[in-house]
Motif scaffolding. Structure first.
Motif, short mmCIF file in Angstrom:
data_model
loop_
_atom_site.label_atom_id
_atom_site.label_comp_id
_atom_site.label_asym_id
_atom_site.label_seq_id
_atom_site.Cartn_x
_atom_site.Cartn_y
_atom_site.Cartn_z
N ARG A 267 0.98 -1.07 -0.07
CA ARG A 267 0.01 0.03 0.06
C ARG A 267 0.82 1.11 -0.04
O ARG A 267 0.46 1.96 -0.69
CB ARG A 267 -0.92 0.05 1.14
N PRO A 268 1.80 1.52 0.81
CA PRO A 268 2.79 2.76 0.81
C PRO A 268 3.20 3.00 -0.38
O PRO A 268 3.27 4.18 -0.65
CB PRO A 268 3.74 2.19 2.09
N LEU A 269 3.68 1.92 -1.13
CA LEU A 269 4.24 2.17 -2.45
C LEU A 269 3.38 2.51 -3.64
O LEU A 269 3.51 3.41 -4.24
CB LEU A 269 5.10 0.84 -2.97
N LEU A 270 2.18 1.79 -3.38
CA LEU A 270 1.01 1.98 -4.51
C LEU A 270 0.09 3.48 -4.30
O LEU A 270 -0.24 3.70 -5.42
CB LEU A 270 0.10 0.87 -4.60
N ARG A 271 -0.08 3.84 -3.12
CA ARG A 271 -0.98 4.91 -2.90
C ARG A 271 -0.59 6.24 -3.87
O ARG A 271 -1.28 6.81 -4.48
CB ARG A 271 -0.93 5.27 -1.38
#
Lengths: 218, 182
Positions: A71-75
């Motif tokens: 999630r942290p990379l994709l957001r």
């Protein structure tokens, strides 16, 4: 796409007239038509296999797990995709397959990701920001294992066929970075803006006349 | 060192699909998913996707094959020569740079050709190898991926893809100079 296709074909006709390669060019064109279908047919089996497997992964909650993990990379890359949407999981699966050099399997997973992105896309015949970002990353070709290249080098008698791995990975890191920056800048330009606001205020109808195949798949 | 790393990575590649398939099936079974029925349900979509991309594939592959065979691509490459010389790309590698975004099999052919004539461990052989891996076949990916969901307005996708190609191809040359000398 209209311009490119036109330029490729018309440029080809004009050049063939000049170089006198009309017969060979026609031959090449018809051969390509044939191999395009063979390629697509060949993809059907692999598509079916991966789509079946990914449906299993979805039902088992693995896609959601993958999505939450990264999630942290994709957001920041895909701000338009709702948090925790399975589309993100499918994007990750495609990037992972590309990293490992899995060829057609990566394509199958990528097409699944496109279906998921189309489900979220309000204008069914216009590319969404998320789609363009995904494809920019995809065409940049982030690769950790360039298996085909190593095979060709090794069969040509290279002393160190795999010495290019590091260079390929670095080069694709550069191209991926450029791709992401380019997308984020270009998507803000007026020339590339999504025409949604205009059409919605004008008629309130989503213009989707001749593309019924859309994204909803059940 | 790099050879050991390479061997490990290639093994990982070989094992990737069986391990992914195995663990997905195992976890799904443990979660009481009806594995066979659900797999078949998903696999049914494969045929439609494969058939749906045919017109897009035919359109793009025919146009590119025609463009190449007519000699238009050679013209393009001679037009671009002054620019690529300026950025330090060896002239022998130029056809590679032009073909790479358009045709994966064409680029693979050029790479094999360069490797055969100059040797895989020559500077040119390495540059061609890294250029081959440095980016994807942008035109093919865009046509197939957008085609599979029926999108005709691709907005900035081509420009972003081509910018990434240029970045990948140029850094391939520069990284080779830096890593292998030449």
């Amino acid at each position: 796409m209209n311009y490119i296709w036109g330029i490729l074909l018309l440029g080809g006709v004009i050049m063939a007239a000049f170089t006198g390669k009309m017969a060979e060019s026609t031959q090449a064109l018809l051969q390509a038509a044939k191999s395009a279908v063979e390629l697509a047919i060949g993809l059907i089996g692999i598509m079916a296999f991966w789509l079946g497997l990914m449906r299993l992964a979805e039902e088992a909650g693995l896609v959601r797990f993958l999505t939450r993990l990264l999630r942290p990379l994709l957001r920041p890359l895909f701000p338009q995709i709702p948090d925790g949407d399975p589309a993100l999981g499918h994007i990750v699966a495609n990037v992972a397959a590309n990293l490992l050099g899995l060829g057609n399997s990566a394509t199958a997973l990528g097409l699944k990701a496109m279906t998921e992105l189309q489900r979220l896309n309000p204008l069914k015949n216009v590319a969404s920001n998320a789609m363009v970002t995904f494809l920019a990353i995809n065409t940049a070709g982030l690769t950790l294992v360039p298996a085909t290249i190593i095979a060709v080098r090794s069969s040509a008698g290279s002393a160190r066929p795999a010495e290019i791995i590091g260079a390929v990975f670095l080069a694709t890191c550069v191209s991926t970075t450029v791709a992401v920056i380019a997308v984020k800048i270009l998507e803000k330009l007026p020339a590339f803006r999504v025409p949604s606001q205009v059409t919605e205020s004008a008629g309130g109808v989503v213009p989707d006349p001749d593309k019924p195949e859309g994204g909803s798949h059940d | 060192m790099i050879e050991t790393f390479a061997r490990i990575m290639l093994t990982v590649s070989d094992w990737a699909i069986p391990i992914m398939a195995g663990s997905i099936v195992l976890i799904a079974a443990l979660r009481k998913v009806k594995i066979y029925e659900v797999f078949i349900e998903g696999a049914k979509e494969g045929f439609q996707v494969g058939v749906r991309i045919i017109p897009y594939l035919v359109a793009i592959l025919c146009a590119i094959a025609f463009f190449r065979a007519s000699g238009a691509m050679d013209l393009l490459s001679s037009l671009l020569k002054p620019i690529t010389n300026l950025v330090g790309m060896p002239p022998e590698a130029l056809p590679m740079a032009i073909v790479r975004p358009m045709s994966g099999s064409g680029a693979l052919g050029i790479m094999s050709e360069i490797i055969k004539t100059h040797g895989p461990d020559s500077f040119l052989g390495r540059v061609a190898s890294v250029m081959m891996g440095s980016t994807e076949t942008t035109f093919y990916v865009l046509a197939v991926y957008f085609g599979s969901v029926g999108i005709s307005k691709i907005r900035h996708a081509l420009w972003a893809g081509l910018l990434a190609d240029v970045a990948g191809l140029l850094s391939a040359v520069w990284i080779c100079r830096w890593m292998f000398g030449g």
